[in-house]
Design a protein around this motif. Structure first.
Motif, PDB file in Angstrom:
ATOM      1  N   VAL A   5     -21.315  45.989  -1.048  1.00 28.08           N
ATOM      2  CA  VAL A   5     -20.529  45.341   0.010  1.00 28.08           C
ATOM      3  C   VAL A   5     -19.042  45.325  -0.332  1.00 28.08           C
ATOM      4  O   VAL A   5     -18.200  45.562   0.528  1.00 28.08           O
ATOM      5  CB  VAL A   5     -21.058  43.901   0.241  1.00 28.08           C
ATOM      6  N   THR A   6     -18.740  45.072  -1.602  1.00 22.87           N
ATOM      7  CA  THR A   6     -17.312  44.987  -1.957  1.00 22.87           C
ATOM      8  C   THR A   6     -16.764  46.385  -2.256  1.00 22.87           C
ATOM      9  O   THR A   6     -17.516  47.325  -2.553  1.00 22.87           O
ATOM     10  CB  THR A   6     -17.108  44.132  -3.221  1.00 22.87           C
ATOM     11  N   ASP A   9     -17.995  47.612  -5.608  1.00 18.76           N
ATOM     12  CA  ASP A   9     -19.368  48.150  -5.621  1.00 18.76           C
ATOM     13  C   ASP A   9     -19.410  49.530  -4.963  1.00 18.76           C
ATOM     14  O   ASP A   9     -20.104  50.438  -5.417  1.00 18.76           O
ATOM     15  CB  ASP A   9     -20.323  47.234  -4.840  1.00 18.76           C
ATOM     16  N   ASP A  52     -11.945  43.260  -4.434  1.00 17.14           N
ATOM     17  CA  ASP A  52     -12.790  42.214  -3.824  1.00 17.14           C
ATOM     18  C   ASP A  52     -12.936  42.348  -2.311  1.00 17.14           C
ATOM     19  O   ASP A  52     -13.673  41.591  -1.675  1.00 17.14           O
ATOM     20  CB  ASP A  52     -12.188  40.828  -4.123  1.00 17.14           C
ATOM     21  N   GLU A  54     -14.050  43.272   1.325  1.00 19.53           N
ATOM     22  CA  GLU A  54     -15.388  43.570   1.856  1.00 19.53           C
ATOM     23  C   GLU A  54     -15.224  44.333   3.162  1.00 19.53           C
ATOM     24  O   GLU A  54     -15.059  43.733   4.232  1.00 19.53           O
ATOM     25  CB  GLU A  54     -16.177  42.278   2.071  1.00 19.53           C
ATOM     26  N   ARG A  57     -19.137  46.879   8.124  1.00 14.22           N
ATOM     27  CA  ARG A  57     -20.277  47.801   7.988  1.00 14.22           C
ATOM     28  C   ARG A  57     -19.938  49.234   8.420  1.00 14.22           C
ATOM     29  O   ARG A  57     -20.234  50.197   7.736  1.00 14.22           O
ATOM     30  CB  ARG A  57     -21.454  47.283   8.827  1.00 14.22           C
ATOM     31  N   ARG A  60     -18.020  50.989   5.835  1.00 16.47           N
ATOM     32  CA  ARG A  60     -18.864  51.314   4.669  1.00 16.47           C
ATOM     33  C   ARG A  60     -19.695  52.554   4.961  1.00 16.47           C
ATOM     34  O   ARG A  60     -19.830  53.439   4.130  1.00 16.47           O
ATOM     35  CB  ARG A  60     -19.785  50.139   4.324  1.00 16.47           C
TER      36      ARG A  60
END
Ligand SMILES: C[S@@+](CC[C@H](N)C(=O)[O-])C[C@H]1O[C@@H](n2cnc3c(N)ncnc32)[C@H](O)[C@@H]1O
Length: 301
Positions: A5-6, A9, A52, A54, A57, A60
């Motif tokens: 999510v971050t 990651d 950090d 986010e 969606r 991503r």
């Protein structure tokens, strides 16, 4: 494993996927590429990435699909549509050789050799989309730079970038090696640069997908056994074009240096050795036409 999510990651995951790919050269900076693709997906500068953050969606998903395409072998600049080369933002499209950061060394060596010349003449042979020619023309505004390539489509990309960047001192010619260069330039050229195809026929199948499946074969190899047929032509046909004291700067992988230096000497060019940069990915073999032309040898008279 939980869904990333971050930004941190997502970058970690992207780096791992690129590292595991068998379709890419293994000398890429995979972490940097993952960061750049995430910044591109977010439409922000790389420097503004925050670990950090986010991303939503859809962003991503966009990023992960770019990572998947890259891992499948698509050249990085095709994903973002551009590459930064010697400080220039060049638009890049499929259909031509993709400019390599390692060619910045050729530009730097040419700029050094042109220092102090007021209106120098430069020829970039096998220019492709003309990154080398464009960067020299931009760095040395008084120069007249000729970009020569057999492929008109590649040169069209070069001209597009020249227009966009306001670079007016570069000319292009679609031609077999130097044939299309105006005859009155013979013997007057200050610097010839060349990133000529040099992969031996037998080594083509060892090249990764990112090269073999995405760049036209004639940009990589002349399909000869030693890969040096076009290199020989670049040197033998280029030497008479140089002015006395003019420079020949050919870019290649370092395993070829010895053979190419021999070709320079055979073409009556002084051997000025090999220039390389920190990463040592490519080198530039440097030769110079003697200031006093030696004239024909006894045997040739
Ligand atoms: C390795 S690529 C380099 C392109 C560009 N200099 C660069 O660094 O991005 C080699 C180029 O040689 C060109 N080429 C191949 N055969 C040629 C020929 N006979 N005459 C002129 N150019 C040729 C290809 O079209 C390709 O653009």
């Amino acid at each position: 494993m939980s869904e990333p999510v971050t930004a941190q990651d997502l970058i970690d995951l992207g780096e791992r996927v690129l590292q595991d790919s068998t379709h890419l050269f293994d000398d890429h900076d995979n972490r940097l590429e993952a960061e750049q693709l995430l910044a591109f997906s977010l439409d922000i500068d790389h420097d503004d990435l925050d670990a950090d953050l986010e991303p939503p969606r859809r962003t991503r998903e966009r990023y992960l699909s770019l990572i998947a395409r890259r891992a499948g072998g698509e050249p990085f600049p095709f994903l973002t549509g551009s590459i930064e080369f010697y400080g220039l933002d060049l638009k890049v499209k499929p259909g031509a050789f993709v400019p390599r950061p390692s060619s910045e060394l050729t530009v730097a060596r040419a700029v050094k050799r042109l220092k102090g010349r007021r209106k120098p003449l430069v020829v970039d042979v096998c220019a492709g989309a003309a990154p080398i020619a464009l960067a020299i023309a931009d760095e040395v505004p008084g120069a007249e730079v000729w970009a020569l390539d057999i492929d008109e489509e590649a040169l069209r990309q070069g001209r597009g970038n020249a227009r966009r960047l306001g670079i007016r001192n570069m000319h292009t010619r679609a031609t077999d090696m130097y044939e299309g260069l105006p005859a009155d330039l013979e013997g007057k050229i200050d610097v010839i640069t060349g990133h000529v195809p040099y992969v031996p026929q037998g080594e083509l199948e060892d090249m990764p997908t990112e090269v073999r499946d995405h760049e036209p074969i004639y940009t990589l190899t002349d399909e000869s056994e030693d890969g040096l047929t076009l290199m020989r032509r670049a040197i033998v046909e280029g030497a008479p074009l140089l002015r006395p004291g003019g420079w020949m700067l050919m870019e290649m992988s370092d395993d070829l240096a010895k053979k190419v230096r021999k070709l320079y000497r055979k073409a009556d060019l002084e051997d000025h050795g090999v220039a390389s940069d920190d990463d040592g990915l490519s080198i530039v073999v440097e030769g110079r036409k003697p200031k006093e032309s030696r004239g024909p040898t006894k045997a040739a008279r």
